[in-house]
Each structure stands twice: as C-alpha cells, then as structure tokens.
Design a protein around this motif. Structure first.
Motif, short mmCIF file in Angstrom:
data_model
loop_
_atom_site.label_atom_id
_atom_site.label_comp_id
_atom_site.label_asym_id
_atom_site.label_seq_id
_atom_site.Cartn_x
_atom_site.Cartn_y
_atom_site.Cartn_z
N VAL A 157 16.28 -12.06 2.90
CA VAL A 157 15.38 -11.64 3.02
C VAL A 157 14.92 -13.07 1.80
O VAL A 157 15.26 -13.86 1.38
CB VAL A 157 14.80 -10.46 0.89
CG1 VAL A 157 13.99 -10.90 0.50
CG2 VAL A 157 15.61 -9.87 1.80
N VAL A 158 13.84 -13.65 2.62
CA VAL A 158 12.79 -14.76 3.03
C VAL A 158 12.13 -14.10 2.08
O VAL A 158 10.41 -13.75 2.33
CB VAL A 158 12.50 -15.39 4.26
CG1 VAL A 158 12.13 -16.76 4.01
CG2 VAL A 158 14.02 -15.23 4.85
N GLU A 159 11.17 -15.06 1.17
CA GLU A 159 10.10 -15.31 0.37
C GLU A 159 9.70 -16.36 -0.20
O GLU A 159 10.74 -18.24 0.26
CB GLU A 159 9.83 -14.46 -1.21
CG GLU A 159 11.04 -14.58 -1.82
CD GLU A 159 11.19 -15.53 -2.71
OE1 GLU A 159 9.90 -15.56 -3.06
OE2 GLU A 159 11.95 -15.83 -4.13
N ARG A 160 8.13 -16.42 -0.92
CA ARG A 160 7.65 -18.10 -0.63
C ARG A 160 7.46 -18.52 -2.06
O ARG A 160 6.66 -18.81 -2.55
CB ARG A 160 6.32 -17.46 -0.45
CG ARG A 160 6.50 -17.77 0.88
CD ARG A 160 4.17 -17.91 1.55
NE ARG A 160 3.79 -19.25 0.82
CZ ARG A 160 3.05 -19.49 1.45
NH1 ARG A 160 2.38 -20.12 2.35
NH2 ARG A 160 3.05 -20.75 1.10
N ARG A 161 8.66 -18.36 -2.94
CA ARG A 161 9.12 -19.01 -4.17
C ARG A 161 7.97 -17.85 -5.54
O ARG A 161 8.07 -18.61 -6.07
CB ARG A 161 9.00 -20.16 -4.22
CG ARG A 161 10.03 -20.74 -3.70
CD ARG A 161 9.47 -22.48 -3.09
NE ARG A 161 10.29 -23.30 -2.75
CZ ARG A 161 12.24 -23.56 -2.67
NH1 ARG A 161 12.34 -23.00 -4.24
NH2 ARG A 161 12.70 -24.33 -1.94
N GLU A 162 7.21 -16.93 -4.56
CA GLU A 162 6.62 -16.05 -5.63
C GLU A 162 6.33 -15.08 -5.95
O GLU A 162 6.25 -14.48 -6.56
CB GLU A 162 5.28 -16.64 -4.82
CG GLU A 162 4.75 -17.65 -4.43
CD GLU A 162 3.52 -17.30 -3.76
OE1 GLU A 162 3.63 -16.64 -3.24
OE2 GLU A 162 2.78 -18.39 -2.82
N VAL A 163 7.70 -14.17 -5.11
CA VAL A 163 8.67 -12.90 -5.33
C VAL A 163 9.22 -13.13 -6.98
O VAL A 163 10.40 -13.38 -7.37
CB VAL A 163 9.18 -12.50 -4.49
CG1 VAL A 163 9.75 -11.37 -3.98
CG2 VAL A 163 8.19 -12.27 -2.95
N PRO A 164 8.77 -11.75 -7.44
CA PRO A 164 9.89 -11.62 -9.12
C PRO A 164 11.53 -11.04 -8.20
O PRO A 164 11.43 -10.85 -7.42
CB PRO A 164 9.42 -10.28 -9.53
CG PRO A 164 7.41 -10.35 -9.51
CD PRO A 164 7.74 -11.37 -8.00
N GLN A 165 12.44 -11.60 -9.20
CA GLN A 165 14.02 -11.29 -9.13
C GLN A 165 13.32 -9.13 -8.49
O GLN A 165 14.46 -8.64 -7.80
CB GLN A 165 14.63 -11.42 -9.66
CG GLN A 165 16.58 -11.43 -8.71
CD GLN A 165 16.35 -11.91 -7.28
OE1 GLN A 165 16.15 -12.87 -7.62
NE2 GLN A 165 16.87 -11.10 -6.75
N CYS A 200 21.42 -18.27 -2.54
CA CYS A 200 20.11 -18.20 -2.26
C CYS A 200 19.62 -19.73 -2.16
O CYS A 200 21.13 -20.53 -2.67
CB CYS A 200 19.58 -17.70 -3.57
SG CYS A 200 17.56 -18.25 -3.43
N GLY A 201 18.90 -20.62 -1.09
CA GLY A 201 18.09 -21.48 -0.92
C GLY A 201 17.24 -21.93 0.34
O GLY A 201 16.62 -20.39 0.06
N GLU A 227 10.58 -25.78 3.80
CA GLU A 227 10.65 -26.14 1.86
C GLU A 227 9.85 -24.92 1.65
O GLU A 227 10.46 -24.45 0.27
CB GLU A 227 11.03 -26.78 1.28
CG GLU A 227 12.15 -27.69 1.79
CD GLU A 227 12.03 -29.69 0.61
OE1 GLU A 227 11.93 -29.47 -0.23
OE2 GLU A 227 12.79 -30.30 1.09
N ALA A 228 8.49 -24.35 1.42
CA ALA A 228 8.48 -23.71 0.52
C ALA A 228 9.00 -21.90 1.01
O ALA A 228 7.99 -21.45 -0.24
CB ALA A 228 6.89 -23.39 1.13
#
Length: 70
Positions: A12-20, A50-51, A57-58
């Motif tokens: 699952v790929v996301e933009r570091r903005e999505v809550p767990q 996760c990484g 990197e975004a």
C-alpha cells in the motif's frame, strides 16, 4: 491432512499523509480482492514493514503479506 499454503505479498503506497487506520482498511480491501473466490480460508494480511518508496521519498510503502491455500 496438510494444506499447502502460498504467501501473497502486496504494498500500500501513500504520500505520508494517510492515517494508519485508513492504510489498514486499504490493506484489508486489497486482500479481499486478491483472495476473492479462494476455495480455502485465508489468513488476514499482516503488516511486515514500511519505508520510503525507491526514487520517490515523498511516498511511503507499507508491505503486507498473507497466506492462502495453494
């Protein structure tokens, strides 16, 4: 009777903005789609790690895996 199992891994790929909780919901929905029509019961997907996404990197990549009867 032993049942052969196959491991399915997906991201699952996301933009570091999505809550767990939303990431977990997306993983469950993806898992349902991947295992729809499986003859045998399937394990629920497990979070593995996760990484950062390579060359982007975004984004964060959340790796999940589960098993199905083979």
């Amino acid at each position: 009777m032993d049942v052969n199992q196959k491991t399915i891994r997906f991201d699952v790929v996301e933009r570091r903005e999505v809550p767990q909780p939303e990431i977990d919901r997306l993983a469950r929905n993806t898992w349902r789609s991947l295992t729809d029509g499986a003859d045998e019961p399937c394990d629920r997907p497990r979070w593995v790690n996760c990484g950062p996404a390579p060359d982007a990197e975004a984004y964060l990549v959340h790796r999940y895996e589960g098993t199905v009867a083979d």
